[in-house]
Design a protein around this motif. Structure first.
Motif, PDB file in Angstrom:
ATOM      1  N   GLU A  75     -16.914  43.770 -70.955  1.00  0.00           N
ATOM      2  CA  GLU A  75     -16.300  45.150 -71.498  1.00  0.00           C
ATOM      3  C   GLU A  75     -15.465  45.737 -70.575  1.00  0.00           C
ATOM      4  O   GLU A  75     -14.364  46.161 -71.143  1.00  0.00           O
ATOM      5  N   GLU A  76     -15.460  45.705 -69.417  1.00  0.00           N
ATOM      6  CA  GLU A  76     -14.559  46.413 -68.504  1.00  0.00           C
ATOM      7  C   GLU A  76     -13.311  45.651 -68.507  1.00  0.00           C
ATOM      8  O   GLU A  76     -12.012  46.197 -68.549  1.00  0.00           O
ATOM      9  N   TRP A  77     -13.492  44.079 -68.271  1.00  0.00           N
ATOM     10  CA  TRP A  77     -12.231  43.249 -68.478  1.00  0.00           C
ATOM     11  C   TRP A  77     -11.303  43.023 -69.845  1.00  0.00           C
ATOM     12  O   TRP A  77     -10.178  43.305 -69.700  1.00  0.00           O
ATOM     13  N   THR A  78     -12.176  43.483 -71.034  1.00  0.00           N
ATOM     14  CA  THR A  78     -11.442  43.613 -72.191  1.00  0.00           C
ATOM     15  C   THR A  78     -10.603  44.791 -72.292  1.00  0.00           C
ATOM     16  O   THR A  78      -9.395  44.738 -72.641  1.00  0.00           O
ATOM     17  N   GLU A  79     -11.193  45.932 -71.640  1.00  0.00           N
ATOM     18  CA  GLU A  79     -10.473  47.567 -71.537  1.00  0.00           C
ATOM     19  C   GLU A  79      -9.381  47.116 -70.702  1.00  0.00           C
ATOM     20  O   GLU A  79      -8.024  47.711 -71.089  1.00  0.00           O
ATOM     21  N   ARG A  80      -9.367  46.313 -69.476  1.00  0.00           N
ATOM     22  CA  ARG A  80      -8.248  46.440 -68.625  1.00  0.00           C
ATOM     23  C   ARG A  80      -7.008  45.604 -69.448  1.00  0.00           C
ATOM     24  O   ARG A  80      -5.797  45.780 -69.185  1.00  0.00           O
ATOM     25  N   ILE A  81      -7.486  44.434 -70.091  1.00  0.00           N
ATOM     26  CA  ILE A  81      -6.538  43.645 -70.675  1.00  0.00           C
ATOM     27  C   ILE A  81      -5.772  44.455 -71.887  1.00  0.00           C
ATOM     28  O   ILE A  81      -4.427  44.240 -71.940  1.00  0.00           O
ATOM     29  N   LYS A  82      -6.466  45.444 -72.382  1.00  0.00           N
ATOM     30  CA  LYS A  82      -5.928  46.263 -73.520  1.00  0.00           C
ATOM     31  C   LYS A  82      -4.656  47.103 -72.885  1.00  0.00           C
ATOM     32  O   LYS A  82      -3.855  47.456 -73.512  1.00  0.00           O
ATOM     33  N   GLU A  83      -5.167  47.429 -71.679  1.00  0.00           N
ATOM     34  CA  GLU A  83      -3.983  48.419 -71.105  1.00  0.00           C
ATOM     35  C   GLU A  83      -2.834  47.642 -70.573  1.00  0.00           C
ATOM     36  O   GLU A  83      -1.819  48.219 -70.298  1.00  0.00           O
ATOM     37  N   ILE A  87      -3.945  42.634 -82.860  1.00  0.00           N
ATOM     38  CA  ILE A  87      -5.142  41.639 -82.429  1.00  0.00           C
ATOM     39  C   ILE A  87      -6.065  42.783 -82.292  1.00  0.00           C
ATOM     40  O   ILE A  87      -6.073  43.928 -81.601  1.00  0.00           O
ATOM     41  N   SER A  88      -7.389  42.488 -83.043  1.00  0.00           N
ATOM     42  CA  SER A  88      -8.501  43.449 -83.197  1.00  0.00           C
ATOM     43  C   SER A  88      -9.003  43.522 -81.642  1.00  0.00           C
ATOM     44  O   SER A  88      -9.181  42.650 -80.793  1.00  0.00           O
ATOM     45  N   ASP A  89     -10.004  44.659 -81.602  1.00  0.00           N
ATOM     46  CA  ASP A  89     -10.922  44.576 -80.186  1.00  0.00           C
ATOM     47  C   ASP A  89     -11.799  43.479 -80.172  1.00  0.00           C
ATOM     48  O   ASP A  89     -11.765  42.851 -78.942  1.00  0.00           O
ATOM     49  N   GLN A  90     -12.280  43.029 -81.361  1.00  0.00           N
ATOM     50  CA  GLN A  90     -13.346  41.654 -81.269  1.00  0.00           C
ATOM     51  C   GLN A  90     -12.778  40.675 -80.688  1.00  0.00           C
ATOM     52  O   GLN A  90     -13.266  39.772 -79.904  1.00  0.00           O
ATOM     53  N   MET A  91     -11.581  40.602 -81.078  1.00  0.00           N
ATOM     54  CA  MET A  91     -10.682  39.206 -80.907  1.00  0.00           C
ATOM     55  C   MET A  91     -10.488  39.296 -79.265  1.00  0.00           C
ATOM     56  O   MET A  91     -10.683  38.227 -78.528  1.00  0.00           O
ATOM     57  N   TYR A  92     -10.230  40.443 -78.616  1.00  0.00           N
ATOM     58  CA  TYR A  92     -10.341  40.480 -77.126  1.00  0.00           C
ATOM     59  C   TYR A  92     -11.310  40.246 -76.566  1.00  0.00           C
ATOM     60  O   TYR A  92     -11.598  39.522 -75.399  1.00  0.00           O
ATOM     61  N   SER A  93     -12.446  41.015 -77.153  1.00  0.00           N
ATOM     62  CA  SER A  93     -13.857  40.657 -76.543  1.00  0.00           C
ATOM     63  C   SER A  93     -14.335  39.027 -76.577  1.00  0.00           C
ATOM     64  O   SER A  93     -14.527  38.585 -75.653  1.00  0.00           O
ATOM     65  N   ASN A  94     -13.843  38.446 -77.596  1.00  0.00           N
ATOM     66  CA  ASN A  94     -14.010  37.192 -77.965  1.00  0.00           C
ATOM     67  C   ASN A  94     -13.345  36.299 -76.889  1.00  0.00           C
ATOM     68  O   ASN A  94     -14.122  35.323 -76.297  1.00  0.00           O
ATOM     69  N   ILE A  95     -12.209  36.345 -76.505  1.00  0.00           N
ATOM     70  CA  ILE A  95     -11.383  35.431 -75.699  1.00  0.00           C
ATOM     71  C   ILE A  95     -11.784  35.753 -74.278  1.00  0.00           C
ATOM     72  O   ILE A  95     -11.820  35.046 -73.411  1.00  0.00           O
ATOM     73  N   CYS A  96     -12.356  37.344 -74.087  1.00  0.00           N
ATOM     74  CA  CYS A  96     -12.727  37.274 -72.512  1.00  0.00           C
ATOM     75  C   CYS A  96     -14.035  36.511 -72.387  1.00  0.00           C
ATOM     76  O   CYS A  96     -14.346  35.969 -71.417  1.00  0.00           O
TER      77      CYS A  96
END
Length: 275
Positions: free
Chosen positions: A20-28, A38-47
């Protein structure tokens, strides 16, 4: 599953929080344009997928994960992530893990953990970067081939009449592709007349004119005739000012007039049907 590897134990116990923390850092870190598509879910999936790679490597260090790493790297390329962004994202994961694992630890323990994290993460990180580079090269190569095929298509419009619409700047490399497509298309479609439409070519200089003259001559040698159409007033003026000789090529200012001429050259014409 019990393990003697403290790094693996940490990921097993804190996986969701780390992801969760990594996903938020990547989005920044990501470009705002990519963030919008790219959806939040896709970021979460790849993390999650990358953390899976790490955990699988720690659990089965002898297992060949090349295919899994290649799939992961290919996804990042398809998402439009640059190598710089991927490297920065992986670095952020290392920082997150380090910060969480070193809470309330001494400086000596922190230094030791830096080396441990690097030892555990480096094999997967290096392989991801390597596979990313390979996937990027393959993608760029395929795109280049596709663009070359689309950059100078030969389109049959009537029996024995074909049109090659050109768009954009013509350099020496592209001119070579135009020549190849032109000659292959003339033979394939059994063309008697070929119209080269330069409506979409922004600049016609001496080099471009030279390539067009060469193409027309090559078409003549394989038994067809060439018409140059789409000559705008400013292009005509440039050709005159440069002293370029196009006397050996039939020219028309529009594709419509070119097709009418091509029909006449093949003993046909357009007639109106009265009701």
């Amino acid at each position: 599953m019990e393990t003697n590897n403290p790094f693996l134990s940490f990921l097993q116990q804190n996986r969701n929080e780390v992801c969760e923390e990594w996903t938020e850092r990547i989005k920044e870190l990501v470009d705002t344009k990519l963030l919008a598509v790219i959806s939040d879910q896709m970021y979460s999936n790849i993390c999650n997928e990358y953390i899976n790679l790490i955990m699988n490597h720690l659990e089965n260090p002898q297992e060949d994960q090349t295919d899994k790493v290649n799939d992961f790297a290919h996804k990042t390329v398809q998402y439009g992530w640059t190598l710089k962004f991927v490297s920065s994202a992986i670095k952020e994961l290392s920082i997150i893990i380090f910060n969480r694992m070193t809470e309330e630890k001494s400086d000596k323990e922190k230094i030791e953990l830096v080396w441990e994290i690097d030892r555990y993460l480096s094999p997967i990180t290096n392989e991801v970067i390597h596979q990313y580079a390979d996937s990027w090269e393959r993608t760029v190569s395929l795109q280049k081939i596709a663009l070359q095929e689309l950059s100078a298509p030969l389109i049959p419009v009537f029996e024995h009449i074909t049109v090659m619409p050109l768009v954009g700047t013509i350099d020496t490399e592209r001119a070579k592709g135009i020549m190849e497509n032109l000659l292959q298309g003339v033979v394939k479609h059994r063309s008697q007349v070929v119209l080269i439409d330069i409506t979409g070519v922004p600049v016609v200089d001496t080099m471009v004119a030279h390539h067009i003259i060469q193409a027309a001559e090559a078409v003549r040698l394989v038994g067809a005739k060439c018409l140059l159409v789409g000559i705008r007033p400013e292009i005509a003026q440039t050709i005159v000012n440069l002293g370029i000789d196009l006397n050996q090529i039939t020219t028309k200012n529009s594709l419509q007039k070119g097709i009418q001429t091509a029909l006449e050259m093949t003993n046909r014409k357009i007639v109106s049907l009265e009701g």
